[in-house]
Design an enzyme around this catalytic site. Structure first.
Site, short mmCIF file in Angstrom:
data_model
loop_
_atom_site.label_atom_id
_atom_site.label_comp_id
_atom_site.label_asym_id
_atom_site.label_seq_id
_atom_site.Cartn_x
_atom_site.Cartn_y
_atom_site.Cartn_z
N CYS A 281 39.58 -6.79 44.47
CA CYS A 281 39.78 -7.40 43.16
C CYS A 281 41.18 -7.96 42.98
CB CYS A 281 39.47 -6.38 42.05
SG CYS A 281 40.64 -5.02 41.97
N GLU A 382 33.87 -15.04 40.59
CA GLU A 382 34.55 -14.16 41.54
C GLU A 382 33.69 -14.11 42.80
OE1 GLU A 382 36.58 -9.74 41.73
OE2 GLU A 382 34.67 -9.96 40.71
#
Length: 499
Positions: A281, A382
């Site tokens: 992340c 993402e």
């Protein structure tokens, strides 16, 4: 076939639900392991074990807790290679990345070893005549952690060491894709002397997660994962009266100013975008080039990216391993194959990459997209894979505006030689973690990790001071005692009666 079972009450508990999930070696594609998926009854058993253990652990002395944690830290240090090997076998990341993951988890264990100074209360005397006010922090009870596949050892260690150091007991639900590392962490904790039931590991899927979110004996939930799931975790657990910290996804940007050291910026972009195969992340997935530096920067990134050695994680020569599953590999590839139609220039296309002798592995090469439109899927989503997007802007202000328009606000970085520009960026950028000439600004253990906007749901960041506050609650006591000289007639405490 190897079976990964639960760890409840300090011992292995075989799965009883009849449901199993495959655990695949990403380098070979072989599913030689299965993991038990818990039923509601098994979740209840794990929570009951933690609740029973809390009766003693919650009132145990700080010295007893830290003594166990010091022994635990020593055991983790001695078993670094073993834990890293488990990570590589089930996640696929190269051994050096896995060792780095264990090291970052150890930082939080070390923070937990020093919990005595972090739990000190406060005292104010004489706030009124003979009135004192004191504040303390107390544990919550049973708390739960739900952790992702990309850091199967580090993220659990971001949670349970602090939670148990604060006096809570813990139920960990790790990713079912790579469960063995977290199970080994729990076994070593028992070996260090942690009482049975203080740390439990429960494997499962949505059934287990939903039960933890609604269980009346679970006081708080920590989560790290994608933004849609983080939003669900936060809403559901909060609706059930629980304290929640839910860390979501990211689209981390790196702003490169015209005065930057472009060699350093290119090195940083390659390591931050493609390290751990982009499955983190805090990966840099968007480079924003200001002014005329874009062409030279892209050329330097290509030069470095083409030298990255891709192969099995247990091969010392490998610098990047496979992706976690074939399905995830195919999803990541779709962003590259569809990029040109949405306006991007495909500079590097890694979608056809294979590794000789490991043709069934979940392989994908490094991909680089240039002139990426902000309305394209590759920019908006993402991707969680080794795909780097380069965007072009004319000015610093345009770059900051572009970055601040993103719904994510996890981490970000600026590369510049100008201290004034870096200072402005630090104050103006809307993200929770900022790097100045540092591409992956993950804070050290005694600071806290967490983003803004759609990258965090809840009021507390993870680990550091925020983590300690999350796993405790404050209590303030106001006290008035009569002066001993005012004792009733006939009671002699040895104080003069002089007023």
């Amino acid at each position: 076939m190897k079976t990964v079972n639960h760890w409840i009450g300090g011992r292995t508990v075989e799965g009883a639900s009849g449901n199993w999930g495959p655990v695949t070696d990403p380098a070979t594609g072989d599913a030689g392991t299965r993991v038990a998926l818990a039923s509601v009854a098994e979740v209840d058993a794990a929570v009951a074990s933690a609740k029973a253990a809390y009766a003693k652990w919650g009132t145990s002395s700080l010295s007893a807790r830290t003594g166990i944690l010091f022994r635990y830290r020593a055991l983790l240090d001695a078993h670094r290679d073993e834990i890293a090997a488990l990570i590589t076998a089930e996640h696929g990341k190269v051994h050096s990345d896995a060792l780095g993951e264990v090291a970052r988890g150890l930082e939080i264990v070390e923070l937990a070893c020093g919990i005595t100074t972090q739990l000190k209360g406060e005292l104010s005397t004489e706030v009124a005549t003979r009135v004192d006010v004191s504040s303390i922090r107390q544990s919550l009870g049973v708390v739960a952690g739900i952790t992702p596949f990309n850091f199967p050892a580090m993220v659990p260690m971001w949670m349970f060491p602090l939670a148990i150091a604060c006096g809570n007991t813990f139920v960990l639900k790790p990713s079912e894709k790579d469960p063995s590392a977290s199970l080994r962490l729990a076994q070593l904790a028992t070996e260090a002397g942690l009482p049975d039931g203080v740390l439990n590991v429960l494997h499962g899927d949505k059934v287990a997660v939903d039960r933890l979110l609604e269980h009346p004996d679970v006081a708080a939930v920590s989560f790290v994962g994608s933004t849609p799931i983080a939003r669900h975790i936060h809403a559901t657990a909060s609706a059930n009266g629980k304290r929640v910290q839910a860390l979501g996804g990211a689209k981390n940007h790196m702003l490169v100013l015209p005065d930057a050291d472009l060699d350093a910026a290119a090195d940083a972009a390659v390591s931050a975008a493609y390290g751990s195969a982009g499955e983190r992340c805090m990966a840099i997935s968007a480079v924003v080039a200001v002014g005329a530096v874009g062409d030279e920067l892209v050329a330097k990134i290509v030069e470095r990216a083409e030298k990255i050695k891709i192969g099995p994680g247990n091969d010392p020569a490998s610098e990047m391993g496979p992706l976690i599953t074939a399905a995830h590999r195919d999803k990541v590839a779709s962003y590259v194959t569809g990029a040109a139609a949405q306006g991007s220039k495909v500079v590097l296309d890694g979608t056809g990459h294979t590794v000789e002798g490991f043709e069934n592995g979940h392989w994908i090469g490094l991909s680089l997209l240039d002139h990426v439109p902000t309305d394209s899927d590759a920019y908006r989503d993402e991707i969680f894979g080794p795909v780097l997007c380069v965007l072009r802007v004319d000015t610093y202000e345009e770059g900051v505006a572009l970055m601040n328009a993103s719904p994510f606000g996890n981490g970000t970085a600026i590369f510049t030689r100008d201290g004034g520009a870096a200072r402005r960026f630090q104050l103006e950028i809307e993200a929770g973690m900022v790097g100045v000439n540092v591409p992956i600004p993950v804070p050290v253990g005694y600071h806290s990790f967490g983003g803004w906007k759609d990258s965090l749901f809840g009021d507390h960041h993870i680990y550091g001071t925020d983590g300690i506050h999350f796993y405790t609650r404050g209590k303030v006591t106001t006290t008035r005692w009569p002066d001993p000289a005012d004792a009733p007639s006939g009671v002699d405490l040895g104080f003069p009666r002089n007023h």
